[in-house]
Structures are given as C-alpha cells and as structure tokens.
Design a protein around this motif. Structure first.
Motif, PDB file in Angstrom:
ATOM      1  N   PHE A 188       0.869  -1.371   0.083  1.00 45.89           N
ATOM      2  CA  PHE A 188       0.039   0.177   0.075  1.00 45.89           C
ATOM      3  C   PHE A 188       0.746   1.334   0.002  1.00 45.89           C
ATOM      4  CE2 PHE A 188      -2.462  -3.514   1.806  1.00 45.89           C
ATOM      5  CZ  PHE A 188      -3.673  -3.268   1.087  1.00 45.89           C
ATOM      6  N   GLU A 189       2.315   1.240   0.027  1.00 48.22           N
ATOM      7  CA  GLU A 189       2.955   2.434  -0.186  1.00 48.22           C
ATOM      8  C   GLU A 189       2.827   2.879  -1.510  1.00 48.22           C
ATOM      9  OE1 GLU A 189       4.764   3.699   2.086  1.00 48.22           O
ATOM     10  OE2 GLU A 189       4.319   2.342   3.733  1.00 48.22           O
ATOM     11  N   LYS A 190       2.872   4.152  -1.285  1.00 48.66           N
ATOM     12  CA  LYS A 190       2.591   4.893  -2.594  1.00 48.66           C
ATOM     13  C   LYS A 190       3.443   4.574  -3.860  1.00 48.66           C
ATOM     14  CE  LYS A 190       2.230   9.679  -4.382  1.00 48.66           C
ATOM     15  NZ  LYS A 190       2.219  11.215  -4.074  1.00 48.66           N
ATOM     16  N   LYS A 191       4.757   4.204  -3.817  1.00 48.16           N
ATOM     17  CA  LYS A 191       5.526   4.023  -4.837  1.00 48.16           C
ATOM     18  C   LYS A 191       5.468   2.471  -5.096  1.00 48.16           C
ATOM     19  CE  LYS A 191       8.986   3.267  -1.108  1.00 48.16           C
ATOM     20  NZ  LYS A 191      10.219   4.019  -0.427  1.00 48.16           N
ATOM     21  N   VAL A 193       2.409   0.839  -5.246  1.00 45.79           N
ATOM     22  CA  VAL A 193       1.086   0.769  -5.787  1.00 45.79           C
ATOM     23  C   VAL A 193       0.870   0.674  -7.294  1.00 45.79           C
ATOM     24  CG1 VAL A 193      -1.173   1.925  -6.257  1.00 45.79           C
ATOM     25  CG2 VAL A 193      -0.197   1.692  -3.813  1.00 45.79           C
ATOM     26  N   SER A 234      -8.465  -4.148  -4.382  1.00 49.09           N
ATOM     27  CA  SER A 234      -8.725  -2.829  -5.067  1.00 49.09           C
ATOM     28  C   SER A 234      -8.472  -3.236  -6.475  1.00 49.09           C
ATOM     29  CB  SER A 234      -7.410  -2.158  -4.749  1.00 49.09           C
ATOM     30  OG  SER A 234      -6.222  -2.971  -5.188  1.00 49.09           O
TER      31      SER A 234
END
Length: 234
Positions: A188-191, A193, A234
């Motif tokens: 779930f870390e932005k980089k 995803v 997701s």
C-alpha cells in the motif's frame, strides 16, 4: 502484516497447527489459478497461452501449482525456472508432478523466443526479497516487463519489499497481485501501488485464531473468506 509477522504465521502453521507447507502451497496455487481464469483468461482456455516464471522457493512452488491447475483446465502452459538446480524440496515435488504431466519446463535463456502470451504468472521472489534481484531472476523480470501480456504476481510483484514497499531494481510491474493470508504493509506504499496493480487476497487456510497469538497480535474475523477463497481488495 509485516514480513516478520508472515514468517511467524508460516512457523505457527507448521509447528503448532500441523498445516504443512505443501498444503499452504496448494491453496496459494489454487487461488492464483482462480484469479488467472476469472480476471484474465475468462473462456476458451484451450486457446490461451500462459507463461509461468518460477523461482526455487515457496513462491515458485505456488506458481507451479497454478501451472498444474491451468494445464488441467486446458491452457497451454510453459514453465520457465530461474534456478532449477536449487529447487527446495516442496517446490521440487510440485515440479516433478508437472514433469509427469508433460508440461514443458524450459530454461529462461529461451524466453526471448516467446512470441506472445495471454498471461504471465510471476512466482519468482516472495517475501524473502533481499536487495535488488540478480542473475536469471533479474533477466526474467526485465523480460516480463517488456511484454504486452498482463502479469499476475503471487504474493508480491517480484522485487517489491512487502514490509517497506521498497521498489527494487528491477521489480515486476503487475496488472494484478494475489497476496496471501493477510495484506502486507508494503503493498500500500505510494511508490509500490503502480507495481501491484489490482490487489486480491487469497485464503491459504490460516486459522483466524492463529493471528491472535502473542507473537502476532492481530484480530481477524472468521468471516474474511466466507463468500470466496479470493477477496478483491482494489
């Protein structure tokens, strides 16, 4: 969960609950095959070509189970092994089944001869990632990222650290990822995803009470997989 918590889950499954690695591996591969069919291959499976990239550990073993199941459904399966001479015992057992079934097992040096595929299964590196992928694994990740076919990753896109979300060089860019047991922080870390793609959770039969032990300390509902062994996140 973190990687350390997942390692503890695996330990408790084997040492306390007597649920062996081969059973968890079977469940992982079954769930992965479900996602492959329902999300990517759909119908006319006898016309679908699937390239399976497998490492020598548990992640690779789950991919080999998936290969067996898709082969039995009529798909045209081609398995490429990163380190065939270093297969650990349980994945090697899965490999022997595929050989007995006549599934093509190919050295990755021939990947450049693959003209096209409907789906690529990534089972190269799981939660045991330690730095940037090297050698054949690196070459296989690079190859997969150059293809037009979608990639379905098992547990994590190979190269991605499941605890920190560190995107190593290289890392698989997956269209979808089936992670196992519970979601991991790094996904779930932005980089991370963009590398994960659509995220699914697979049931490997962990007793919910196991998560509540003092060494893990998580409260997990017994209804998590009540509707299906695969849950879309997701």
């Amino acid at each position: 969960m973190t990687t350390d918590q997942m390692i503890e889950v695996d330990r408790l499954m084997i040492e306390v609950y007597n649920i062996e690695l081969i059973q968890m591996m079977e469940n992982a591969g079954r769930c992965l095959a479900m996602v492959a069919v329902e999300e990517f291959l759909k119908t006319a499976l006898e016309n679908k070509k699937v390239v399976v990239l497998a490492g020598n550990g548990g992640n690779g073993g789950g991919a080999l189970v998936c290969a067996r199941r898709l082969h039995s459904l009529g798909c045209n399966i081609y398995v490429y092994l990163a380190n065939a001479d270093k297969m650990t015992p349980v994945p090697n057992h899965q490999l022997s089944i595929l050989k007995n079934m006549g599934v093509p097992i190919v050295d990755p040096e021939y990947l450049d001869k693959v003209s096209s595929a409907d789906l690529i299964i990534d089972g190269l590196v799981g939660y045991s990632i330690n730095g940037d992928p090297r050698g054949k694994v690196k070459d296989m990740i690079d190859w997969a990222n150059e293809q037009e076919a979608p990639v379905l990753a098992l547990d994590t896109p190979s190269g991605l650290d499941l605890t920190t979300g560190t995107v190593h060089n290289p890392t698989i860019k997956a269209a979808a990822t089936l992670t196992l047991a519970l979601p991991k922080h790094g996904l779930f870390e932005k980089k991370a995803v963009p590398k994960v793609g659509n995220l699914f959770l697979g049931n490997i039969s962990v007793p919910p009470a196991l998560y509540g032990t003092s060494t893990i300390g998580l409260l997990v509902s017994s209804q998590l997989f009540v509707e299906s062994d695969v849950v879309r996140l997701s």
